[in-house]
Design a protein around this motif. Structure first.
Motif, PDB file in Angstrom:
ATOM      1  N   ALA A  76      31.523  45.226  43.994  1.00  0.00           N
ATOM      2  CA  ALA A  76      32.960  45.265  44.308  1.00  0.00           C
ATOM      3  C   ALA A  76      33.184  45.740  45.738  1.00  0.00           C
ATOM      4  CB  ALA A  76      33.682  46.178  43.318  1.00  0.00           C
ATOM      5  N   ARG A  77      32.408  46.750  46.161  1.00  0.00           N
ATOM      6  CA  ARG A  77      32.545  47.246  47.540  1.00  0.00           C
ATOM      7  C   ARG A  77      32.090  46.205  48.548  1.00  0.00           C
ATOM      8  NH1 ARG A  77      30.683  52.068  45.103  1.00  0.00           N
ATOM      9  NH2 ARG A  77      28.534  51.619  45.779  1.00  0.00           N
ATOM     10  N   GLN A  78      30.982  45.525  48.245  1.00  0.00           N
ATOM     11  CA  GLN A  78      30.454  44.523  49.179  1.00  0.00           C
ATOM     12  C   GLN A  78      31.425  43.352  49.341  1.00  0.00           C
ATOM     13  OE1 GLN A  78      27.950  44.703  51.093  1.00  0.00           O
ATOM     14  NE2 GLN A  78      26.225  45.779  50.186  1.00  0.00           N
ATOM     15  N   LEU A  79      32.031  42.907  48.222  1.00  0.00           N
ATOM     16  CA  LEU A  79      32.921  41.741  48.264  1.00  0.00           C
ATOM     17  C   LEU A  79      34.373  42.123  48.531  1.00  0.00           C
ATOM     18  CD1 LEU A  79      31.547  39.650  45.245  1.00  0.00           C
ATOM     19  CD2 LEU A  79      31.015  39.393  47.669  1.00  0.00           C
ATOM     20  N   ASP A  80      34.650  43.449  48.543  1.00  0.00           N
ATOM     21  CA  ASP A  80      35.999  43.949  48.777  1.00  0.00           C
ATOM     22  C   ASP A  80      36.975  43.408  47.733  1.00  0.00           C
ATOM     23  OD1 ASP A  80      37.954  45.444  50.018  1.00  0.00           O
ATOM     24  OD2 ASP A  80      38.479  43.871  51.460  1.00  0.00           O
ATOM     25  N   VAL A  81      36.566  43.500  46.459  1.00  0.00           N
ATOM     26  CA  VAL A  81      37.418  43.087  45.348  1.00  0.00           C
ATOM     27  C   VAL A  81      37.423  44.209  44.313  1.00  0.00           C
ATOM     28  CG1 VAL A  81      37.012  40.628  45.694  1.00  0.00           C
ATOM     29  CG2 VAL A  81      35.520  41.920  44.168  1.00  0.00           C
ATOM     30  N   SER A  82      38.266  44.072  43.292  1.00  0.00           N
ATOM     31  CA  SER A  82      38.339  45.097  42.257  1.00  0.00           C
ATOM     32  C   SER A  82      37.150  44.985  41.302  1.00  0.00           C
ATOM     33  CB  SER A  82      39.639  44.955  41.464  1.00  0.00           C
ATOM     34  OG  SER A  82      39.605  43.771  40.673  1.00  0.00           O
ATOM     35  N   LEU A  83      36.887  46.089  40.595  1.00  0.00           N
ATOM     36  CA  LEU A  83      35.823  46.096  39.594  1.00  0.00           C
ATOM     37  C   LEU A  83      36.114  45.083  38.498  1.00  0.00           C
ATOM     38  CD1 LEU A  83      33.199  47.497  38.747  1.00  0.00           C
ATOM     39  CD2 LEU A  83      34.571  49.197  37.551  1.00  0.00           C
ATOM     40  N   ARG A  84      37.367  44.960  38.121  1.00  0.00           N
ATOM     41  CA  ARG A  84      37.748  43.994  37.090  1.00  0.00           C
ATOM     42  C   ARG A  84      37.430  42.566  37.525  1.00  0.00           C
ATOM     43  NH1 ARG A  84      43.859  43.484  34.494  1.00  0.00           N
ATOM     44  NH2 ARG A  84      43.396  41.811  33.003  1.00  0.00           N
ATOM     45  N   THR A  85      37.681  42.266  38.804  1.00  0.00           N
ATOM     46  CA  THR A  85      37.395  40.928  39.327  1.00  0.00           C
ATOM     47  C   THR A  85      35.892  40.648  39.288  1.00  0.00           C
ATOM     48  OG1 THR A  85      39.329  40.955  40.761  1.00  0.00           O
ATOM     49  CG2 THR A  85      37.565  39.428  41.351  1.00  0.00           C
ATOM     50  N   VAL A  86      35.079  41.636  39.661  1.00  0.00           N
ATOM     51  CA  VAL A  86      33.620  41.465  39.625  1.00  0.00           C
ATOM     52  C   VAL A  86      33.161  41.157  38.209  1.00  0.00           C
ATOM     53  CG1 VAL A  86      31.412  42.651  39.873  1.00  0.00           C
ATOM     54  CG2 VAL A  86      33.150  42.903  41.633  1.00  0.00           C
ATOM     55  N   ARG A  87      33.669  41.908  37.246  1.00  0.00           N
ATOM     56  CA  ARG A  87      33.246  41.696  35.857  1.00  0.00           C
ATOM     57  C   ARG A  87      33.691  40.337  35.329  1.00  0.00           C
ATOM     58  NH1 ARG A  87      34.537  47.960  34.056  1.00  0.00           N
ATOM     59  NH2 ARG A  87      32.530  48.811  34.778  1.00  0.00           N
ATOM     60  N   ARG A  88      34.881  39.900  35.759  1.00  0.00           N
ATOM     61  CA  ARG A  88      35.343  38.576  35.331  1.00  0.00           C
ATOM     62  C   ARG A  88      34.472  37.480  35.935  1.00  0.00           C
ATOM     63  NH1 ARG A  88      39.095  35.545  37.888  1.00  0.00           N
ATOM     64  NH2 ARG A  88      39.906  37.365  39.010  1.00  0.00           N
ATOM     65  N   HIS A  89      34.159  37.586  37.233  1.00  0.00           N
ATOM     66  CA  HIS A  89      33.297  36.586  37.867  1.00  0.00           C
ATOM     67  C   HIS A  89      31.887  36.623  37.283  1.00  0.00           C
ATOM     68  CE1 HIS A  89      36.302  35.284  40.546  1.00  0.00           C
ATOM     69  NE2 HIS A  89      36.241  36.267  41.437  1.00  0.00           N
ATOM     70  N   THR A  90      31.399  37.828  36.975  1.00  0.00           N
ATOM     71  CA  THR A  90      30.065  37.945  36.381  1.00  0.00           C
ATOM     72  C   THR A  90      30.022  37.264  35.016  1.00  0.00           C
ATOM     73  OG1 THR A  90      29.667  40.044  37.521  1.00  0.00           O
ATOM     74  CG2 THR A  90      28.277  39.559  35.631  1.00  0.00           C
ATOM     75  N   SER A  91      31.059  37.468  34.225  1.00  0.00           N
ATOM     76  CA  SER A  91      31.136  36.838  32.910  1.00  0.00           C
ATOM     77  C   SER A  91      31.142  35.316  33.036  1.00  0.00           C
ATOM     78  CB  SER A  91      32.398  37.315  32.183  1.00  0.00           C
ATOM     79  OG  SER A  91      32.524  36.676  30.931  1.00  0.00           O
ATOM     80  N   GLN A  92      31.906  34.801  34.008  1.00  0.00           N
ATOM     81  CA  GLN A  92      31.956  33.348  34.226  1.00  0.00           C
ATOM     82  C   GLN A  92      30.599  32.818  34.689  1.00  0.00           C
ATOM     83  OE1 GLN A  92      35.149  33.112  37.055  1.00  0.00           O
ATOM     84  NE2 GLN A  92      36.762  33.222  35.495  1.00  0.00           N
ATOM     85  N   LEU A  93      29.922  33.607  35.547  1.00  0.00           N
ATOM     86  CA  LEU A  93      28.602  33.203  36.030  1.00  0.00           C
ATOM     87  C   LEU A  93      27.593  33.167  34.882  1.00  0.00           C
ATOM     88  CD1 LEU A  93      26.769  32.542  38.456  1.00  0.00           C
ATOM     89  CD2 LEU A  93      26.431  34.996  38.760  1.00  0.00           C
ATOM     90  N   PHE A  94      27.618  34.189  34.015  1.00  0.00           N
ATOM     91  CA  PHE A  94      26.723  34.222  32.857  1.00  0.00           C
ATOM     92  C   PHE A  94      26.959  33.009  31.965  1.00  0.00           C
ATOM     93  CE2 PHE A  94      25.704  39.066  32.526  1.00  0.00           C
ATOM     94  CZ  PHE A  94      25.107  38.984  33.769  1.00  0.00           C
ATOM     95  N   GLU A  95      28.231  32.622  31.835  1.00  0.00           N
ATOM     96  CA  GLU A  95      28.558  31.467  30.998  1.00  0.00           C
ATOM     97  C   GLU A  95      27.944  30.195  31.566  1.00  0.00           C
ATOM     98  OE1 GLU A  95      32.528  29.146  29.268  1.00  0.00           O
ATOM     99  OE2 GLU A  95      32.702  31.129  30.190  1.00  0.00           O
ATOM    100  N   LYS A  96      28.019  30.026  32.889  1.00  0.00           N
ATOM    101  CA  LYS A  96      27.426  28.837  33.514  1.00  0.00           C
ATOM    102  C   LYS A  96      25.911  28.822  33.368  1.00  0.00           C
ATOM    103  CE  LYS A  96      30.971  27.877  36.988  1.00  0.00           C
ATOM    104  NZ  LYS A  96      31.267  27.667  38.425  1.00  0.00           N
ATOM    105  N   LEU A  97      25.310  30.022  33.354  1.00  0.00           N
ATOM    106  CA  LEU A  97      23.855  30.119  33.238  1.00  0.00           C
ATOM    107  C   LEU A  97      23.392  30.246  31.794  1.00  0.00           C
ATOM    108  CD1 LEU A  97      23.241  32.599  36.198  1.00  0.00           C
ATOM    109  CD2 LEU A  97      22.504  30.223  36.125  1.00  0.00           C
TER     110      LEU A  97
END
Length: 329
Positions: free
Chosen positions: A290-311
């Motif tokens: 979240a710090r590296q991408l300058d986004v919220s923790l919630r956004t990171v977890r949502r993107h991570t969940s979407q990434l896991f789904e694709k993989l």
């Protein structure tokens, strides 16, 4: 057949389990005779398999053992190992953050006791001479954002600098604009640099053009003028540390030269998802990402969940393994 030793199942227990899969009605003596091991050894293996939820003793027939689905006993073990790995990655990320904090304090200390050294060159020949001298002086590493020389991409002088750097056992990392992949001459040139031994990546945009020597001296491109590009050389200051950190951040989000770079080849992964994937593989925590991408923790977890789904992955471990299998990291 692969061994299950990592799950705590030794070779004899695995052989007994495999035998019972083929002959579920065999008793202890038949198993011992088939495997040519002693009855006490078979009995020990049976107890071991029961303990690992791979067998259970029949309540209807004494001395009979029923094999269970290996997922019942082994998948929880895999999930426990993955949880331990995730915990270890989190600890490593915290350790890395502590080291980074100590490095900042060390940099502050050294900066207070040393003056910033800066030189500016607005003459092409003088800048070329300085860059060549820095290349000869480098001992371990050169990191490059943009073209190597900062003055004339593809020039004979730049070719000489690259050849010199890569013939002297230096670790060279280079990040080029991703758009160069669409230009045959530039793509060929990048491949040539990679063939010489440089680790070449591409990024959609570059914040600046610079060359970092041994993490301590930075040659950074300034404003263009009539005689070429103005080049500033900075040494021994907090600025060099900050510029190295900037390079590392761009490096994490960049794509290897040999990797697919369009959306279809990467399974429709965008540049932000590729950056997230590399940060996950590097062991960064959700907070760190979240710090590296300058986004919220919630956004990171949502993107991570979407990434896991694709993989089709359920954990960081599985996501990393699948991404590696596809050649994405």
């Amino acid at each position: 057949m692969s061994s299950l030793a990592s799950f705590g199942v030794d070779s004899k227990a695995q052989a007994v389990y495999t035998t019972l899969l083929a002959h579920p009605n065999w008793a202890l003596g038949e198993i011992a005779e088939s495997l040519q091991i002693s009855p006490p050894e078979v009995k020990s293996a049976l107890h071991h398999l029961i303990k690992n939820s791979l067998l259970y003793a029949s309540s209807e027939k004494t001395g009979r053992y029923i094999p269970l689905d290996p997922e019942v006993g082994l998948v929880p073990v895999i999930e426990r190992i993955e949880a331990e790995l995730d915990a270890r990655r989190s600890q490593l990320a915290r350790d890395r953050a502590t080291i980074s904090e100590l490095r900042h304090k060390y940099t502050d200390l050294t900066t207070r006791h040393s003056s910033i050294t800066e030189e500016t060159f607005d003459n092409v020949e003088a800048a070329e001479a300085k860059l060549l001298a820095l290349t000869k002086k480098a001992r371990k590493q050169i990191d490059i954002l943009g073209n190597f020389e900062l003055i004339g991409e593809g020039s004979p002088q730049e070719d000489a600098l690259i050849s010199k750097a890569l013939s002297s056992d230096l670790a060279v990392r280079s990040i080029l604009l991703e758009s160069m992949r669409n230009s045959a001459p530039q793509a060929s040139r990048a491949s040539w640099i990679s063939t010489l031994g440089a680790d070449v990546r591409t990024a959609p945009t570059l914040p600046s053009r610079m060359v970092i020597y041994d993490r301590s001296t930075v040659a950074i491109s300034g404003a263009e003028n009539g005689s070429g590009a103005e080049v500033a050389v900075i040494t021994a200051s907090a600025a060099t540390h900050a510029l190295q950190e900037l390079f590392e951040l761009v490096w994490i989000g960049s794509s290897p030269l040999e990797s697919p770079h369009n959306e279809s080849d990467r399974g429709a992964l965008g540049s932000r998802e590729m950056a997230l994937l590399r940060m996950l593989a590097a062991g960064l925590t959700d907070d760190g990402i979240a710090r590296q991408l300058d986004v919220s923790l919630r956004t990171v977890r949502r993107h991570t969940s979407q990434l896991f789904e694709k993989l089709t992955a359920r954990s960081r471990f599985q996501a990393g393994a699948e991404a590696a299998r596809r050649g994405w990291i």
